[in-house]
Write a protein that holds these residues in place. Structure first.
Motif, PDB file in Angstrom:
ATOM      1  N   GLU A  45      -4.506 -13.637  12.084  1.00  0.00           N
ATOM      2  CA  GLU A  45      -5.965 -13.743  12.126  1.00  0.00           C
ATOM      3  C   GLU A  45      -6.409 -14.475  13.389  1.00  0.00           C
ATOM      4  N   LEU A  46      -5.703 -15.546  13.735  1.00  0.00           N
ATOM      5  CA  LEU A  46      -6.054 -16.298  14.938  1.00  0.00           C
ATOM      6  C   LEU A  46      -5.809 -15.452  16.192  1.00  0.00           C
ATOM      7  N   ALA A  47      -4.684 -14.739  16.218  1.00  0.00           N
ATOM      8  CA  ALA A  47      -4.376 -13.896  17.371  1.00  0.00           C
ATOM      9  C   ALA A  47      -5.400 -12.778  17.529  1.00  0.00           C
ATOM     10  N   ALA A  48      -5.837 -12.175  16.421  1.00  0.00           N
ATOM     11  CA  ALA A  48      -6.822 -11.089  16.491  1.00  0.00           C
ATOM     12  C   ALA A  48      -8.155 -11.596  17.017  1.00  0.00           C
ATOM     13  N   ASP A  84      -0.668  -7.626  27.828  1.00  0.00           N
ATOM     14  CA  ASP A  84      -1.502  -7.424  26.643  1.00  0.00           C
ATOM     15  C   ASP A  84      -0.981  -8.196  25.441  1.00  0.00           C
ATOM     16  N   LEU A  85      -0.045  -9.116  25.658  1.00  0.00           N
ATOM     17  CA  LEU A  85       0.475  -9.935  24.564  1.00  0.00           C
ATOM     18  C   LEU A  85      -0.306 -11.231  24.455  1.00  0.00           C
ATOM     19  N   VAL A  86      -0.737 -11.551  23.241  1.00  0.00           N
ATOM     20  CA  VAL A  86      -1.394 -12.826  22.978  1.00  0.00           C
ATOM     21  C   VAL A  86      -0.347 -13.840  22.545  1.00  0.00           C
ATOM     22  N   GLU A  87      -0.353 -14.996  23.183  1.00  0.00           N
ATOM     23  CA  GLU A  87       0.516 -16.093  22.779  1.00  0.00           C
ATOM     24  C   GLU A  87      -0.314 -17.130  22.025  1.00  0.00           C
ATOM     25  N   VAL A  88       0.088 -17.404  20.785  1.00  0.00           N
ATOM     26  CA  VAL A  88      -0.561 -18.444  19.982  1.00  0.00           C
ATOM     27  C   VAL A  88       0.270 -19.709  20.135  1.00  0.00           C
ATOM     28  N   PRO A  89      -0.237 -20.749  20.794  1.00  0.00           N
ATOM     29  CA  PRO A  89       0.571 -21.947  21.036  1.00  0.00           C
ATOM     30  C   PRO A  89       1.087 -22.571  19.746  1.00  0.00           C
ATOM     31  N   LEU A  90       2.340 -22.987  19.766  1.00  0.00           N
ATOM     32  CA  LEU A  90       2.932 -23.724  18.648  1.00  0.00           C
ATOM     33  C   LEU A  90       2.868 -25.209  18.989  1.00  0.00           C
ATOM     34  N   ALA A  91       2.070 -25.953  18.223  1.00  0.00           N
ATOM     35  CA  ALA A  91       1.814 -27.353  18.570  1.00  0.00           C
ATOM     36  C   ALA A  91       2.570 -28.350  17.704  1.00  0.00           C
ATOM     37  N   ALA A 120       2.174 -24.756  27.303  1.00  0.00           N
ATOM     38  CA  ALA A 120       1.551 -24.076  28.439  1.00  0.00           C
ATOM     39  C   ALA A 120       0.305 -24.808  28.934  1.00  0.00           C
ATOM     40  N   GLY A 121       0.077 -26.019  28.442  1.00  0.00           N
ATOM     41  CA  GLY A 121      -1.054 -26.801  28.925  1.00  0.00           C
ATOM     42  C   GLY A 121      -2.394 -26.337  28.423  1.00  0.00           C
ATOM     43  N   ILE A 122      -2.408 -25.527  27.360  1.00  0.00           N
ATOM     44  CA  ILE A 122      -3.657 -25.015  26.796  1.00  0.00           C
ATOM     45  C   ILE A 122      -3.549 -25.052  25.281  1.00  0.00           C
ATOM     46  N   ALA A 123      -4.665 -25.322  24.606  1.00  0.00           N
ATOM     47  CA  ALA A 123      -4.669 -25.482  23.154  1.00  0.00           C
ATOM     48  C   ALA A 123      -5.226 -24.274  22.427  1.00  0.00           C
ATOM     49  N   HIS A 124      -5.340 -23.142  23.102  1.00  0.00           N
ATOM     50  CA  HIS A 124      -5.889 -21.917  22.513  1.00  0.00           C
ATOM     51  C   HIS A 124      -4.976 -20.736  22.844  1.00  0.00           C
ATOM     52  N   PRO A 125      -5.047 -19.657  22.076  1.00  0.00           N
ATOM     53  CA  PRO A 125      -4.283 -18.452  22.421  1.00  0.00           C
ATOM     54  C   PRO A 125      -4.692 -17.914  23.788  1.00  0.00           C
ATOM     55  N   PHE A 126      -3.739 -17.286  24.461  1.00  0.00           N
ATOM     56  CA  PHE A 126      -4.001 -16.741  25.799  1.00  0.00           C
ATOM     57  C   PHE A 126      -3.139 -15.507  26.023  1.00  0.00           C
ATOM     58  N   ARG A 127      -3.543 -14.717  26.996  1.00  0.00           N
ATOM     59  CA  ARG A 127      -2.745 -13.561  27.404  1.00  0.00           C
ATOM     60  C   ARG A 127      -1.591 -14.038  28.282  1.00  0.00           C
ATOM     61  N   VAL A 128      -0.396 -13.612  27.956  1.00  0.00           N
ATOM     62  CA  VAL A 128       0.789 -14.015  28.714  1.00  0.00           C
ATOM     63  C   VAL A 128       0.758 -13.378  30.105  1.00  0.00           C
ATOM     64  N   TRP A 129       1.131 -14.166  31.116  1.00  0.00           N
ATOM     65  CA  TRP A 129       1.162 -13.652  32.482  1.00  0.00           C
ATOM     66  C   TRP A 129       2.467 -12.903  32.737  1.00  0.00           C
ATOM     67  N   ASP A 130       2.349 -11.701  33.265  1.00  0.00           N
ATOM     68  CA  ASP A 130       3.490 -10.887  33.651  1.00  0.00           C
ATOM     69  C   ASP A 130       3.792 -11.195  35.113  1.00  0.00           C
ATOM     70  N   LEU A 131       4.778 -12.047  35.347  1.00  0.00           N
ATOM     71  CA  LEU A 131       5.065 -12.493  36.705  1.00  0.00           C
ATOM     72  C   LEU A 131       5.626 -11.369  37.558  1.00  0.00           C
ATOM     73  N   ALA A 139      -8.548 -14.119  19.018  1.00  0.00           N
ATOM     74  CA  ALA A 139      -8.374 -14.382  20.441  1.00  0.00           C
ATOM     75  C   ALA A 139      -8.349 -13.091  21.255  1.00  0.00           C
ATOM     76  N   ALA A 140      -7.697 -12.072  20.730  1.00  0.00           N
ATOM     77  CA  ALA A 140      -7.646 -10.783  21.442  1.00  0.00           C
ATOM     78  C   ALA A 140      -9.028 -10.224  21.656  1.00  0.00           C
ATOM     79  N   ASP A 141      -9.887 -10.354  20.657  1.00  0.00           N
ATOM     80  CA  ASP A 141     -11.258  -9.872  20.782  1.00  0.00           C
ATOM     81  C   ASP A 141     -11.995 -10.671  21.852  1.00  0.00           C
ATOM     82  N   ARG A 142     -11.804 -11.986  21.835  1.00  0.00           N
ATOM     83  CA  ARG A 142     -12.481 -12.842  22.819  1.00  0.00           C
ATOM     84  C   ARG A 142     -12.001 -12.555  24.223  1.00  0.00           C
ATOM     85  N   LEU A 143     -10.707 -12.259  24.373  1.00  0.00           N
ATOM     86  CA  LEU A 143     -10.126 -12.040  25.685  1.00  0.00           C
ATOM     87  C   LEU A 143     -10.291 -10.602  26.182  1.00  0.00           C
ATOM     88  N   GLY A 144     -10.896  -9.750  25.343  1.00  0.00           N
ATOM     89  CA  GLY A 144     -11.175  -8.393  25.753  1.00  0.00           C
ATOM     90  C   GLY A 144      -9.957  -7.497  25.861  1.00  0.00           C
TER      91      GLY A 144
END
Length: 409
Positions: free
Chosen positions: A395-398, A311-318, A293-304, A400-405
């Motif tokens: 742990e990483l997803a949690a 409200d889903l956090v995606e943890v990138p698999l690198a 997804a062009g990003i190296a950190h967890p992010f909220r998935v876009w609902d197109l 990120a969820a806190d950071r992303l509000g």
């Protein structure tokens, strides 16, 4: 920007999601970043926009290029079809250009979520031995000496395993203990349904072993997530049933990864929230290391469909071991793969990151691992040496969820 140009609410909402994801909550499109109407119109047409970095960032992060894109016979999107460079994620470049600091986890320079997909918990079932014998014959007839010897050595050890009541794939306590010695915790994604040959040839054995497997993992301190079966990627009712089956053994489950990485960002990610998941970590390329997804950190998935962040956090698999090791992908030895993985860690140490790596449990049997077990633990050491930290995907997803509000984080 001319004062006469009005930014559509739809574009404002999309730009806001990208900026919030990057930690630029105080930045605004049209004030801090130029608005290029033509570029956002390209996004609407499914084209990679030119001349507008924020529009391009949305294009990549929302995975616009995957709508109607070519996929392999398993329904997977490959790096070879992508417009981005997985090892030079454009959203991280934009983050740096905007002067925004990368997120930190436990005050470390970067974080790696350690994950394992439990596809075959017990190798030497009757079907497993027949399969190994067939592979041995195929390799021998094809003149593939190395793979043939590998299968032959494995079969030669079957009587010893039967005598001991052991199995080369049942290394769970040893894996968790070694991770704990490194000050880390990992996530094991466990299957709870088999409806397709790709799910494995011995579903009865998996069903019998699942309670013992979960008890072993939880008792060792690991996180357990669901490994959604092959058909569950196309049938969310099936996925919900599998989650309920596994939850009977482990209690509430918050994370999952699709088997075979059969993830489609526009079809089977957003609905995971309604099933009860808080995060997913399927979004990686089967054929390449890096960031899909062009990003190296967890992010909220876009609902197109609803045109808003879910409200889903995606943890990138690198990094996936199979990408590096399997002949159908890169076909590298563990020694040849090491500099590839370490180069990605060097990048993360310089730029930051929070992503997962995947090592299958069947690569931890010393006599048959061909160095892949050692490489995994060398990777853990390398993370620490570069100022990073290893943790579970949950742990990483949690964090990120806190950071992303996110609500409830």
């Amino acid at each position: 920007m001319s004062a006469a140009v009005r930014i559509p609410e739809r574009v404002e909402r999309r730009a806001r999601w990208v900026l919030d994801t990057l930690g630029g909550g105080n930045l605004r499109l049209g004030a801090d970043l130029e608005y290029d109407q033509a570029a956002w119109e390209q996004v609407e047409r499914g084209e990679l926009p030119q001349g507008d970095v924020l529009a391009a960032a949305f294009f990549h992060l929302a995975r616009i290029e995957e709508r109607g894109a070519p996929r392999d016979r398993h329904g997977r999107f490959f790096a070879s079809s992508s417009s981005l460079d997985p090892l030079d994620p454009p959203l991280e470049r934009l983050r740096r250009d905007l002067g925004l600091p990368a997120p930190q986890y436990r005050d470390a320079r970067f974080a790696v979520a350690l994950t394992h997909d439990v596809d075959v918990p017990w190798k030497w079932t009757r079907i497993g031995m027949l399969g190994a014998a067939a592979r041995l014959k195929g390799h021998a007839l094809g003149g593939r000496v190395g793979p043939a010897l590998h299968e032959a050595r494995g079969l030669a050890r079957v009587p010893l395993h039967k005598l001991r009541g052991s199995d080369p794939n049942w290394r769970f306590e040893e894996i968790v203990a070694e991770e704990r010695d490194h000050g880390a915790r990992s996530t094991f994604f466990v299957m709870a349904g088999h409806g397709h040959p790709a799910d494995g040839a011995a579903p009865e054995a998996y069903d019998r072993l699942r309670p013992r497997l979960v008890e072993t993992l939880v008792g060792s301190g690991a996180e357990v997530g669901l490994h959604g079966s092959y058909l569950a990627a196309e049938d969310l009712d099936r996925l919900a049933h599998e989650r309920a089956v596994l939850a009977q053994l482990d209690g509430p489950l918050v994370g999952q990864r699709y088997h075979y990485l059969r993830v489609d960002p526009h079809r089977n990610l957003v609905p995971l929230v309604d099933i009860g998941f808080r995060y997913d970590t399927s979004l990686g390329f089967p054929d390449a290391l890096g960031f899909r997804a062009g990003i190296a950190h967890p992010f909220r998935v876009w609902d197109l469909e609803c045109d808003r962040p879910s409200d889903l956090v995606e943890v990138p698999l690198a990094v996936m071991d199979a990408t590096l090791a399997e002949e159908r992908y890169e076909g590298l030895s563990a020694a040849a793969a090491k500099p590839r993985v370490f180069a990605l860690l060097d990048w993360a140490a310089e730029h930051g990151g929070g992503f997962s790596i995947l090592w299958h449990p069947e690569r931890f049997d010393g006599p048959s691992a061909r160095g892949w077990d050692r490489l995994y633990f060398e990777v853990m050491d390398a993370v620490g040496e570069r100022g990073g930290v290893c943790m579970s995907a949950g742990e990483l997803a949690a964090a990120a969820a806190d950071r992303l509000g996110l609500p409830g984080s």
